[in-house]
Design a protein around this motif. Structure first.
Motif, PDB file in Angstrom:
ATOM      1  N   LEU A  88       0.845  -1.192   0.000  1.00  0.00           N
ATOM      2  CA  LEU A  88       0.000   0.000   0.000  1.00  0.00           C
ATOM      3  C   LEU A  88       0.880   1.242   0.000  1.00  0.00           C
ATOM      4  N   ILE A  89       0.787   2.025  -1.068  1.00  0.00           N
ATOM      5  CA  ILE A  89       1.694   3.149  -1.268  1.00  0.00           C
ATOM      6  C   ILE A  89       0.881   4.412  -1.552  1.00  0.00           C
ATOM      7  N   THR A  90       0.979   5.388  -0.675  1.00  0.00           N
ATOM      8  CA  THR A  90       0.236   6.630  -0.851  1.00  0.00           C
ATOM      9  C   THR A  90       0.937   7.547  -1.842  1.00  0.00           C
ATOM     10  N   HIS A  91       0.177   8.476  -2.401  1.00  0.00           N
ATOM     11  CA  HIS A  91       0.734   9.394  -3.384  1.00  0.00           C
ATOM     12  C   HIS A  91       1.674  10.390  -2.727  1.00  0.00           C
ATOM     13  N   ARG A  92       2.823  10.581  -3.352  1.00  0.00           N
ATOM     14  CA  ARG A  92       3.782  11.593  -2.908  1.00  0.00           C
ATOM     15  C   ARG A  92       4.509  12.116  -4.143  1.00  0.00           C
ATOM     16  N   PHE A  93       5.132  13.252  -4.008  1.00  0.00           N
ATOM     17  CA  PHE A  93       5.887  13.819  -5.117  1.00  0.00           C
ATOM     18  C   PHE A  93       7.014  14.670  -4.574  1.00  0.00           C
ATOM     19  N   THR A  94       7.989  14.954  -5.414  1.00  0.00           N
ATOM     20  CA  THR A  94       9.110  15.809  -5.059  1.00  0.00           C
ATOM     21  C   THR A  94       9.047  17.054  -5.930  1.00  0.00           C
ATOM     22  N   PRO A  95       9.763  18.115  -5.565  1.00  0.00           N
ATOM     23  CA  PRO A  95       9.787  19.293  -6.438  1.00  0.00           C
ATOM     24  C   PRO A  95      10.268  18.949  -7.836  1.00  0.00           C
ATOM     25  N   GLY A  96      11.273  18.078  -7.937  1.00  0.00           N
ATOM     26  CA  GLY A  96      11.791  17.690  -9.245  1.00  0.00           C
ATOM     27  C   GLY A  96      10.802  16.890 -10.056  1.00  0.00           C
ATOM     28  N   SER A  97      10.123  15.925  -9.413  1.00  0.00           N
ATOM     29  CA  SER A  97       9.166  15.106 -10.159  1.00  0.00           C
ATOM     30  C   SER A  97       7.974  15.939 -10.609  1.00  0.00           C
ATOM     31  N   LYS A  98       7.542  16.899  -9.783  1.00  0.00           N
ATOM     32  CA  LYS A  98       6.425  17.767 -10.176  1.00  0.00           C
ATOM     33  C   LYS A  98       6.790  18.570 -11.410  1.00  0.00           C
ATOM     34  N   GLU A  99       7.977  19.116 -11.441  1.00  0.00           N
ATOM     35  CA  GLU A  99       8.413  19.911 -12.594  1.00  0.00           C
ATOM     36  C   GLU A  99       8.443  19.067 -13.864  1.00  0.00           C
ATOM     37  N   VAL A 100       8.990  17.846 -13.768  1.00  0.00           N
ATOM     38  CA  VAL A 100       9.062  16.975 -14.938  1.00  0.00           C
ATOM     39  C   VAL A 100       7.667  16.563 -15.397  1.00  0.00           C
ATOM     40  N   LEU A 101       6.819  16.179 -14.458  1.00  0.00           N
ATOM     41  CA  LEU A 101       5.477  15.724 -14.812  1.00  0.00           C
ATOM     42  C   LEU A 101       4.653  16.827 -15.456  1.00  0.00           C
ATOM     43  N   LEU A 102       4.788  18.041 -14.962  1.00  0.00           N
ATOM     44  CA  LEU A 102       4.044  19.149 -15.569  1.00  0.00           C
ATOM     45  C   LEU A 102       4.579  19.459 -16.963  1.00  0.00           C
ATOM     46  N   GLY A 103       5.854  19.165 -17.206  1.00  0.00           N
ATOM     47  CA  GLY A 103       6.392  19.306 -18.557  1.00  0.00           C
ATOM     48  C   GLY A 103       5.856  18.240 -19.490  1.00  0.00           C
ATOM     49  N   TRP A 104       5.732  17.027 -18.983  1.00  0.00           N
ATOM     50  CA  TRP A 104       5.212  15.931 -19.790  1.00  0.00           C
ATOM     51  C   TRP A 104       3.695  16.028 -19.988  1.00  0.00           C
ATOM     52  N   TYR A 105       2.996  16.391 -18.912  1.00  0.00           N
ATOM     53  CA  TYR A 105       1.526  16.421 -18.915  1.00  0.00           C
ATOM     54  C   TYR A 105       1.052  17.789 -18.427  1.00  0.00           C
ATOM     55  N   PRO A 106       1.193  18.826 -19.238  1.00  0.00           N
ATOM     56  CA  PRO A 106       0.884  20.186 -18.779  1.00  0.00           C
ATOM     57  C   PRO A 106      -0.578  20.399 -18.393  1.00  0.00           C
TER      58      PRO A 106
END
Length: 395
Positions: free
Chosen positions: A323-341
């Motif tokens: 069981l793994i809850t959602h988490r993110f890092t500043p770096g992953s957020k930046e990359v994900l918003l670039g991939w999926y704006p």
């Protein structure tokens, strides 16, 4: 002097792990009730890469040659590179680079660092990589930002050497092999940390060979991998000696339908879990990422009822849950918003608790009260609805 868009394919690249319920026309398919579940009737979803390349080093390995033959037998051309570098991946924009990279599969030799196995708590004693990258499009990709470069999918030609090197790690782990609560699993090797095996198996045959290797290995060991696909046909009937645990990553309908692009429908994943369980495999659920939607109890309750239907009547069921809850890092957020704006995935730092991980890395997780509420609910509801299921960990 190399081209400015050259990428060393024998170095780690950014990856984006799998998943989403769509039919062959690309339309969303609603989650259906799984009562009376049988193996999925529809053909398994398979990725056809737009470009396949092989490095000279990869072609020196028998498994590299096997992959080339396997790919060509499916009518896909394999480009033989002159060097161990890959060009033609970068586009004019980040989105174009992302699209080109995600459509590319490179047959390469694993970097030396990949042969020096690292612990992978809380999942397993050791991480063993047979590939890196996958063709799916998860908008919450937990590896986004943690690796560098375009997300090319790389499959390793030196599989025979990788498997031969595992014996040195038997009995040396701390997550399962020296943990009284999980000692029955033996020394565990996680083979899906940076990829999705079923997304690539029809192209490589790597995980089938790994299952056979562990079946022939007369020791208390276990191969582990997780997937968001359902193409398990080549594993049914394969001698496995109970030494491979296949886990299926599942989520409630609003998450799987909205954020998991390019993979099997959740009902098909659960049908595949049932097929393997009936074939004697230890199986598992990876419920991830758990997202605290406004109606999360109702939605995850529906998922657990689907799980209950999927495993109903399976004799000698060996089922676990991670069981793994959602988490993110500043770096992953930046990359994900670039991939999926245009993503609708919630990544609001103000509503999260800031935590420091290893080496001072920052990540944003749910506040303590929310985490406690989620954990209490999942623990109770899994016990009530799927009592045979054993929870391995919560994070």
């Amino acid at each position: 002097m190399t081209s400015p868009d050259a990428v060393d394919v024998d170095q780690p690249l950014a990856v984006d792990l799998p998943a989403a319920p769509h039919d062959a026309s690309g339309e969303r398919v609603p989650i259906r009730d799984l009562a009376g579940l049988a193996p999925a009737a529809r053909p398994a979803r398979r990725w056809t890469p737009g470009r396949v390349v092989a490095t000279p080093a990869a072609l020196d390995h028998p498994h590299g040659q096997r992959i080339v033959e396997r790919v060509q037998a499916q009518g896909i051309e394999v480009e033989h590179l002159r060097s161990n570098r890959l060009t033609g991946v970068r586009g004019q924009t980040d989105r174009e680079t992302y699209a080109r990279a995600k459509a590319t599969m490179a047959i390469v030799v694993s970097p030396p660092s990949r042969r020096d196995l690292q612990p992978i708590a809380p999942s397993a004693d050791w991480r063993v990589d047979l590939a890196e990258g996958c063709p799916a499009h998860c908008q919450y990709c937990y590896l986004a930002g943690s690796l560098s470069g375009p997300p090319v999918t790389r499959v390793y030609a030196d599989l025979d050497d990788i498997l031969a090197g595992l014996a040195a790690y038997a009995g040396r782990g701390t997550v399962t092999s020296r943990n009284a609560r999980r000692a029955d699993e033996g020394t565990t090797f996680e083979a899906s940390c940076y990829t999705d095996p079923l997304a690539l198996e029809h192209l490589t045959g790597s995980w089938r060979r790994a299952v056979q290797h562990f079946a022939d290995w007369d020791a208390p060991v276990q191969l582990r991998w997780t997937t968001k696909y359902a193409d398990v046909g080549t594993f049914v009937g394969l001698p496995h000696a109970g030494r491979t645990r296949v886990r299926f990553s599942v989520n409630c309908a609003p998450v799987s339908e909205r954020f998991e692009g390019g993979t099997a429908r959740v009902p098909d994943r659960l049908a595949a879990l049932r097929r393997l369980a009936l074939d004697g495999y230890p199986v598992g659920l990876t419920i991830a990422p758990i997202i605290a939607l406004p109606d999360w109890r109702e939605r995850y309750g529906e998922l657990l009822d689907q799980v209950r239907a999927a495993v109903d009547g399976v004799p000698a069921l060996d089922l676990t849950a991670e069981l793994i809850t959602h988490r993110f890092t500043p770096g992953s957020k930046e990359v994900l918003l670039g991939w999926y704006p245009r993503t609708r995935l919630e990544m609001d730092e103000e509503s999260r608790t800031r935590k420091h991980g290893k080496f001072g890395a920052i990540k944003y997780v749910y506040p303590r009260d929310t985490m406690a509420e989620l954990r209490e609910w999942f623990t109770a509801e899994l016990a009530a609805r799927v009592p045979a299921c054993r929870i391995l960990y919560w994070t």
